[in-house]
Design an enzyme around this catalytic site. Structure first.
Site, PDB file in Angstrom:
ATOM      1  N   LYS A  58       7.450   1.572   1.771  1.00  0.00           N
ATOM      2  CA  LYS A  58       8.057   0.522   1.146  1.00  0.00           C
ATOM      3  C   LYS A  58       9.375   0.849   0.222  1.00  0.00           C
ATOM      4  CE  LYS A  58       5.223   0.434  -2.535  1.00  0.00           C
ATOM      5  NZ  LYS A  58       3.917   1.383  -1.301  1.00  0.00           N
ATOM      6  N   LYS A 102       6.483   9.396  -8.975  1.00  0.00           N
ATOM      7  CA  LYS A 102       6.617  10.375  -7.874  1.00  0.00           C
ATOM      8  C   LYS A 102       8.110  10.083  -8.221  1.00  0.00           C
ATOM      9  CE  LYS A 102       5.341   8.673  -3.886  1.00  0.00           C
ATOM     10  NZ  LYS A 102       4.988   7.783  -3.964  1.00  0.00           N
ATOM     11  N   ASP A 126      -0.002  -0.844  -5.394  1.00  0.00           N
ATOM     12  CA  ASP A 126      -1.128  -1.886  -5.128  1.00  0.00           C
ATOM     13  C   ASP A 126      -1.007  -2.197  -7.479  1.00  0.00           C
ATOM     14  OD1 ASP A 126      -3.190  -3.622  -5.531  1.00  0.00           O
ATOM     15  OD2 ASP A 126      -4.480  -2.381  -4.064  1.00  0.00           O
ATOM     16  N   LYS A 151       0.883  -1.371  -0.009  1.00  0.00           N
ATOM     17  CA  LYS A 151       0.138   0.209   0.154  1.00  0.00           C
ATOM     18  C   LYS A 151       1.183   1.407   0.257  1.00  0.00           C
ATOM     19  CE  LYS A 151      -2.129   2.131   3.447  1.00  0.00           C
ATOM     20  NZ  LYS A 151      -2.522   3.499   3.698  1.00  0.00           N
TER      21      LYS A 151
END
Lengths: 502, 289
Positions: B18, B44, B130, B13
């Site tokens: 991450k 990003k 996701d 998520k």
């Protein structure tokens, strides 16, 4: 360069070769800027194969990679092509079917219709994914046609949503036990449609060509071509060689045996460079590195190199001498009739280099040509295949040498600049515009027409035939007008818009 | 002869940590002597930030937007411990198609044989939130990554995203896609959080690779533009990441997960909600008493 056959999609020509689609100048200047000759054009970067490019602000439409997949993979006799695309992408199949049928007839092969299926992707499929439709289309293709292989052409639509074509193909291959070959040819990926040739050849190399051939066929030569009449068999027969025509109109088995052949040749390096280079790299099947077989200079050199590679020098010299003796009197007859004429060549790039040589050989003036793209280097990177360099060295410069992606509005200015008596064209879209200017076109539907020694005679006769209806074209010109503004019609520079935009 | 390259992908998520986790794994692997590439697959383009002292690098798509012919090496920058950092990049929010961006960037590197030429040991794809479309599934399909790990906390939305990922992996597992290596349980500081994530792992037949506690050290390191491995190499948290990196480096057997279907997932979460309410009530009653 080392070709990467591990990835499922082929590298685009822009990436691989530095291909451009906009340029205007002399042929010799373009050759100078290309990697074959002497390096970059200064200020364009450190890569030798980068050539300055003119980029126009708009295009009137051309063709795309997927269409090249249609006309190659779609023309394999015992395979089926699935276009995983909206139905509109298959519209080109109407014309390709007629070309295919003609090609089969010209080769004396059983005439049949092309076999293609469109998955007809719609908005719903763009949202939910089209993989299931594709799997169903493969099943139908196998049931209806019992093909030896199934090709899947991707499209802009399937590429944008990232449909997982690979896994659908793998699953189907396991189920049906025949090669199911994804060809990644999303139109948006490459500005040059020749990338579509490479995409087809990439898929064939990965999934059809026999990996570990048990035998070598030492008298078999792969001939990469499209649909032209069979001029190669008699020519190579003189050297005791057999022809394996690929890709169009071949069978899957004929494609598979490419790895067993002695060497690979083609009528046009634009079309053949990827497949031939990869066959040499992966299977040791030599690519003939010589000028293309056009005019005396090209055909002599081409035959001699093929003879050297296959160890048939004596037969080749004998054949060359006989052909020179046969053709020269015919050309002596043609040349006075063609004297003073000016021709214009508008075709794919390497093919145009060959045709200009033939025209010069028969005494026709050429000071302009439009090629649809330019590869600053071919995959072999071998200067012996520098078709543009060969043209300039043997037949002199071409003053108005233009690279452009078949733009009607530019074609008007290009023709005004050189005012030819006729044009030679293979992709007929530009011929009506020439007709409106009173210029007859020679449509080279049979791309082998001008090839070899006899090709010079053929082309000379075709020019005389086309000029028979010059009056008809003059009449057309008198009665039609062009849909452009006066300001554009008065424009001397075909790339004025591109230059203004840069 | 090139060595056997290990490619792994890390999903989870958005905002779960991450990039932090991935960068610390990369840093720990580099510290242990591996040749590592970290591939940030998020528009990003900030996955490799802490490996580069807080510095952004131009993305593959930035380069492709500028010109038609791109040398993949122009998009590769070395960071902490010699780690090769690449960012796929992507379009502006609300514009274009980020999934297509990932497809394009991955394809460019594959075609130019970057992985072989750099003679890497491990490539780690740090993929965004996701598996929402074909583009974001690219690292799990077509055999690009062999093993997938998911970073998840015990929060329901994180578990929801993890379960979605499992569904994606299950879908591609038959066609040569990546298999699941396990869950990296992040921000696990209480027994209760541990129970929740353990229960989800049990239900989906998935191993927990490592529990990573929430730690101020990580935040401090990030604020200084570095990984924990670099900024606080002696900390307990750095050792947690080292252990995680070791497990990933040694990991060989991944498998097909058994994701919950949407009603099952709802039922599962409702049961935990009831459990939570009951536990809180019991706690409140205890305090009153």
């Amino acid at each position: 360069m080392v070709l990467n056959l591990k990835t499922s999609s082929v590298e685009t020509r822009e990436q691989r070769l530095g291909t451009i689609i906009g340029w205007d100048g002399t042929a010799s200047k373009l050759a100078d800027e290309s990697a074959f000759s002497r390096g970059d054009c200064g200020g364009c970067g450190t890569k030798a194969r980068r050539v300055c490019e003119l980029e126009g602000p708009f295009t009137q439409g051309s063709v795309c990679s997927e269409q090249m997949v249609e006309c190659q993979a779609g023309n394999i006799r015992d395979a089926v092509l699935i276009q995983h695309s909206p139905i509109g992408c298959g519209a080109g199949q109407v014309i390709y079917n007629s070309i295919y049928r003609n090609g089969l007839a010209m080769r004396g092969l059983p005439v049949q219709n092309i076999r293609f299926i469109s998955t007809n992707l719609r908005e719903r499929d763009m949202v939910y994914g089209g993989a299931e439709k594709l799997a169903e289309a493969i099943r139908l293709a196998v049931e209806r046609h019992q093909p030896k292989a199934v090709f899947i052409a991707t499209s802009c639509a399937s590429g944008i949503i990232g449909d997982d074509i690979e896994s659908v193909a793998r699953t189907a291959e396991a189920e049906f036990g025949i090669p199911i070959i994804p060809l990644h040819c999303e139109g948006f990926k490459s500005k040059h449609w020749s990338t579509g040739f490479d995409a087809t050849q990439h898929g064939i190399l990965r999934q059809i060509v026999r990996r570990n051939p048990e035998k070598r066929q030492d008298d078999l030569i792969n001939v990469i071509n499209l649909w032209g009449t069979d001029v190669f068999s008699p020519m190579l027969g003189e050297l005791g060689l057999r022809v394996n025509y690929v890709v169009d109109m071949a069978t899957v088995e004929e494609l598979a045996q490419m790895s067993e052949a002695r060497a690979t040749v083609s009528f046009c390096y634009t079309l053949g460079t990827y497949l031939a280079t990869a066959l040499e790299q992966e299977f040791g099947v030599e690519q003939i590195k010589a000028p293309q077989p056009y005019g005396f200079a090209g055909t002599d050199a081409w035959l001699r190199e093929l003879a050297r590679v296959t160890g048939r020098e004596a037969q080749a010299e004998d054949y060359i001498a006989r052909e020179h003796a046969r053709v020269k009197p015919l050309l002596d007859e043609l040349r006075p009739k063609l004297k003073g004429l000016k021709g214009y060549v508008a075709t794919g790039s390497a093919y145009s280099h060959g045709l200009i040589g033939v025209l010069r050989e028969i005494g026709v003036e050429v000071d302009g040509s439009l090629v649809f793209h330019h590869d600053p280097v071919y995959d072999s990177e071998d200067p012996r295949q520098d078709s543009l360099g060969h043209l300039i060295e043997n037949y002199g410069d071409v003053r108005h040498f233009t690279v452009g992606n078949r733009q009607q509005y530019q074609f008007y200015n290009l023709l005004q600049r050189v005012k030819p008596d006729f044009i030679i064209i293979r992709h007929n879209g530009l011929a009506p515009l020439a007709a409106r200017l009173g210029i007859p076109a020679i449509p080279l539907g049979d791309e082998h027409h001008a090839l070899g020694y006899q090709g010079m005679v053929n082309l000379g006769e075709s020019i005389l035939a086309a000029l028979q209806h010059r009056k008809f074209h003059k009449d057309i010109a008198k009665r039609v007008s062009l849909p452009y503004k006066q300001s554009w019609l008065a424009q001397k520079d075909p790339f004025a818009l591109a230059r203004a935009a840069s | 002869m090139a060595k056997q390259l290990k490619q792994i992908a890390i999903y989870g998520k958005g905002g779960i940590g991450k990039s932090t986790t991935t960068s610390n794994i990369s840093a720990a692997l580099a510290e242990a002597g591996y040749k590592v590439m970290q591939f940030g697959a998020d528009p990003k383009a900030d996955s490799t930030n802490t490996l580069r002292g807080g510095e952004y690098i131009p993305s593959v798509l930035d380069l492709l937007a500028e010109r038609r012919r791109v040398d993949a090496y122009e998009a590769i920058f070395q960071g902490f411990g010699g780690i090769y950092c690449v960012e796929a990049g992507g379009p502006q929010p609300g514009v274009g198609c980020a999934g297509r961006g990932i497809i394009t960037a991955v394809e460019l590197l594959k075609q130019q044989r970057v992985f072989e030429e750099l003679d890497l040991d491990i490539v780690i794809y740090d993929v965004l939130g996701d598996v929402v479309c074909g583009g974001f599934a690219v690292p799990v399909r077509e055999g690009i990554a062999e093993h997938v790990f998911t970073v998840s906390s015990s929060d329901f939305m994180a578990i929801y995203a993890a379960n979605n990922l499992f569904r994606g992996i299950e879908r591609f597992s038959n066609s040569g896609g990546a298999l699941l290596g396990g869950i990296i349980a992040n921000s696990i500081n209480t027994d209760f959080q541990r129970e929740v994530i353990d229960d989800f792992a049990a239900h989906t037949d998935t191993p927990i690779v490592q529990y990573v506690p929430r730690s101020l050290t990580v935040t401090q390191a990030e604020l200084s533009g570095r990984t924990t491995i670099e900024a606080a190499p002696q900390s307990a948290q750095a050792d947690v990441y080292r252990q995680l990196a070791r497990r990933i480096a040694e990991h060989t057997e991944s498998k097909v997960p058994t994701p919950l279907n949407p009603p099952q997932l709802r039922e599962w979460s409702a049961r935990w909600a009831d459990h939570l309410v009951a536990a809180e009530r019991a706690e409140a009653e205890r305090q009153v008493a």
